[in-house]
Design a protein around this motif. Structure first.
Motif, PDB file in Angstrom:
ATOM      1  N   LEU A   7       0.815  -1.212   0.000  1.00 30.36           N
ATOM      2  CA  LEU A   7       0.000   0.000   0.000  1.00 30.36           C
ATOM      3  C   LEU A   7       0.848   1.260   0.000  1.00 30.36           C
ATOM      4  CD1 LEU A   7      -3.258   0.634   1.764  1.00 30.36           C
ATOM      5  CD2 LEU A   7      -1.381   2.164   2.392  1.00 30.36           C
ATOM      6  N   ALA A   8       0.398   2.219  -0.780  1.00 30.82           N
ATOM      7  CA  ALA A   8       0.951   3.579  -0.754  1.00 30.82           C
ATOM      8  C   ALA A   8      -0.205   4.537  -0.952  1.00 30.82           C
ATOM      9  CB  ALA A   8       1.998   3.761  -1.849  1.00 30.82           C
ATOM     10  N   GLY A   9      -0.049   5.745  -0.480  1.00 27.67           N
ATOM     11  CA  GLY A   9      -1.148   6.685  -0.653  1.00 27.67           C
ATOM     12  C   GLY A   9      -0.856   8.062  -0.119  1.00 27.67           C
ATOM     13  N   ARG A  10      -1.883   8.848  -0.162  1.00 28.62           N
ATOM     14  CA  ARG A  10      -1.793  10.262   0.183  1.00 28.62           C
ATOM     15  C   ARG A  10      -1.831  10.484   1.691  1.00 28.62           C
ATOM     16  NH1 ARG A  10       0.122  11.118  -4.331  1.00 28.62           N
ATOM     17  NH2 ARG A  10      -1.186  11.669  -6.088  1.00 28.62           N
ATOM     18  N   ALA A  50       4.513   4.403   7.275  1.00 29.80           N
ATOM     19  CA  ALA A  50       3.648   4.760   8.404  1.00 29.80           C
ATOM     20  C   ALA A  50       3.390   6.259   8.469  1.00 29.80           C
ATOM     21  CB  ALA A  50       4.258   4.263   9.710  1.00 29.80           C
ATOM     22  N   ALA A  51       3.244   6.891   7.301  1.00 30.89           N
ATOM     23  CA  ALA A  51       2.931   8.313   7.270  1.00 30.89           C
ATOM     24  C   ALA A  51       1.483   8.530   7.682  1.00 30.89           C
ATOM     25  CB  ALA A  51       3.178   8.872   5.869  1.00 30.89           C
ATOM     26  N   CYS A  52       1.177   9.757   8.091  1.00 32.67           N
ATOM     27  CA  CYS A  52      -0.211  10.072   8.420  1.00 32.67           C
ATOM     28  C   CYS A  52      -1.068   9.891   7.177  1.00 32.67           C
ATOM     29  CB  CYS A  52      -0.328  11.486   8.972  1.00 32.67           C
ATOM     30  SG  CYS A  52       0.121  12.808   7.836  1.00 32.67           S
ATOM     31  N   ILE A  77      12.691   6.681  13.599  1.00 36.81           N
ATOM     32  CA  ILE A  77      11.290   6.824  13.988  1.00 36.81           C
ATOM     33  C   ILE A  77      10.983   8.274  14.358  1.00 36.81           C
ATOM     34  CG2 ILE A  77       9.585   6.188  15.751  1.00 36.81           C
ATOM     35  CD1 ILE A  77      10.928   3.389  15.817  1.00 36.81           C
ATOM     36  N   ALA A  78      11.808   8.886  15.174  1.00 35.35           N
ATOM     37  CA  ALA A  78      11.554  10.254  15.642  1.00 35.35           C
ATOM     38  C   ALA A  78      11.555  11.255  14.487  1.00 35.35           C
ATOM     39  CB  ALA A  78      12.584  10.652  16.690  1.00 35.35           C
ATOM     40  N   THR A  79      12.501  11.122  13.588  1.00 35.69           N
ATOM     41  CA  THR A  79      12.575  12.047  12.459  1.00 35.69           C
ATOM     42  C   THR A  79      11.402  11.835  11.512  1.00 35.69           C
ATOM     43  OG1 THR A  79      14.979  12.118  12.624  1.00 35.69           O
ATOM     44  CG2 THR A  79      14.017  12.837  10.533  1.00 35.69           C
ATOM     45  N   PHE A  80      11.061  10.584  11.245  1.00 34.41           N
ATOM     46  CA  PHE A  80       9.928  10.296  10.374  1.00 34.41           C
ATOM     47  C   PHE A  80       8.638  10.847  10.991  1.00 34.41           C
ATOM     48  CE2 PHE A  80       6.483   7.790   8.596  1.00 34.41           C
ATOM     49  CZ  PHE A  80       6.770   7.856   7.241  1.00 34.41           C
ATOM     50  N   ARG A  81       8.476  10.653  12.282  1.00 38.23           N
ATOM     51  CA  ARG A  81       7.280  11.149  12.975  1.00 38.23           C
ATOM     52  C   ARG A  81       7.137  12.653  12.784  1.00 38.23           C
ATOM     53  NH1 ARG A  81       5.022  13.013  17.855  1.00 38.23           N
ATOM     54  NH2 ARG A  81       3.440  11.638  18.764  1.00 38.23           N
ATOM     55  N   ARG A  88       0.896  17.423   9.552  1.00 37.86           N
ATOM     56  CA  ARG A  88      -0.369  17.614   8.835  1.00 37.86           C
ATOM     57  C   ARG A  88      -1.523  17.652   9.834  1.00 37.86           C
ATOM     58  NH1 ARG A  88       0.142  16.397   3.126  1.00 37.86           N
ATOM     59  NH2 ARG A  88       2.201  17.250   2.661  1.00 37.86           N
ATOM     60  N   PRO A  89      -2.685  18.173   9.393  1.00 39.88           N
ATOM     61  CA  PRO A  89      -3.844  18.226  10.290  1.00 39.88           C
ATOM     62  C   PRO A  89      -4.250  16.833  10.778  1.00 39.88           C
ATOM     63  CG  PRO A  89      -4.253  19.488   8.284  1.00 39.88           C
ATOM     64  CD  PRO A  89      -2.965  18.750   8.082  1.00 39.88           C
ATOM     65  N   GLY A  90      -4.801  16.811  11.974  1.00 35.57           N
ATOM     66  CA  GLY A  90      -5.238  15.557  12.585  1.00 35.57           C
ATOM     67  C   GLY A  90      -4.328  15.209  13.745  1.00 35.57           C
ATOM     68  N   HIS A  91      -4.767  14.310  14.561  1.00 35.21           N
ATOM     69  CA  HIS A  91      -4.006  13.883  15.741  1.00 35.21           C
ATOM     70  C   HIS A  91      -3.361  12.533  15.445  1.00 35.21           C
ATOM     71  CE1 HIS A  91      -5.653  17.225  17.947  1.00 35.21           C
ATOM     72  NE2 HIS A  91      -6.847  16.893  17.483  1.00 35.21           N
ATOM     73  N   TRP A  92      -2.390  12.540  14.566  1.00 36.31           N
ATOM     74  CA  TRP A  92      -1.774  11.317  14.070  1.00 36.31           C
ATOM     75  C   TRP A  92      -0.668  10.785  14.967  1.00 36.31           C
ATOM     76  CZ3 TRP A  92      -4.445   9.231  10.260  1.00 36.31           C
ATOM     77  CH2 TRP A  92      -5.208  10.059   9.423  1.00 36.31           C
ATOM     78  N   GLY A  93      -0.033  11.648  15.762  1.00 37.50           N
ATOM     79  CA  GLY A  93       1.132  11.245  16.556  1.00 37.50           C
ATOM     80  C   GLY A  93       0.898  10.047  17.459  1.00 37.50           C
TER      81      GLY A  93
END
Length: 177
Positions: A7-10, A50-52, A77-81, A88-93
């Motif tokens: 899977l890949a996506g926006r 594991a992007a938002c 992990i920390a840098t990717f996060r 981006r908008p949303g509570h993804w963390g």
């Protein structure tokens, strides 16, 4: 038949974006579409980053459905996060933290040592995602969670669709609009 979803996506659109690719108000709609796809296809594995947005939604659903998850990150992990989750908008963390911890506990997390801020890091991640999916030795279902419009030559979702189709994988698009 055993299947791996690749899977890949926006990610959700940034607040200042003129383009509508994945409006934050469509998160629940995309989640429902992914859940329906996974319920229909019943994959054994999910391979993604594991992007938002698309990635985290798919990983969360896969966990609920007891689908084994494999994650590839281009750098720490920390840098990717910071660069691909909480920007981006949303509570993804918190969702990212939980899902990465679960995947890491099963030894299904791969972290590449790419340079942050280098577009080649994400291309290398896509290549590794395909390698992981192929190594599982199952039928691959490539899933593109997107608006259907490439962002240009460097669009990695489009790249995944083309390389997967060229290798004989089934390709399914999940609309974000």
């Amino acid at each position: 038949m055993s299947t791996t979803v690749l899977l890949a996506g926006r990610r959700p659109d940034p607040p200042d974006s003129d383009a509508r690719r994945f409006p934050i108000e469509n998160v629940l709609l995309v989640r429902e579409r992914l859940r329906d796809l996974f319920a229909e296809r019943q994959p054994d594995h999910l391979v993604c980053s594991a992007a938002c947005g698309a990635d985290l939604l798919a990983l969360d659903i896969a966990g609920d459905l007891d689908i084994r998850r494999h994650v590839v990150l281009p750098f720490s992990i920390a840098t990717f996060r910071e660069m691909s989750v909480t920007d981006r908008p949303g509570h993804w963390g918190p969702l990212f933290d939980r899902l990465v911890s679960e995947v890491e506990a099963r030894a299904d997390l791969t972290i590449l040592n790419e340079s942050p801020g280098d577009d080649a890091a994400y291309a290398a991640t896509n290549d590794q995602l395909q390698s992981v999916a192929e190594a599982l030795g199952l039928d691959i279902l490539a899933v593109a969670v997107w608006d259907g419009e490439p962002r240009g030559d460097g669009d990695l979702t489009r790249h995944l669709i083309h390389t997967s189709a060229a290798s004989g994988a089934d390709v399914v698009e999940v609309p974000t609009l």
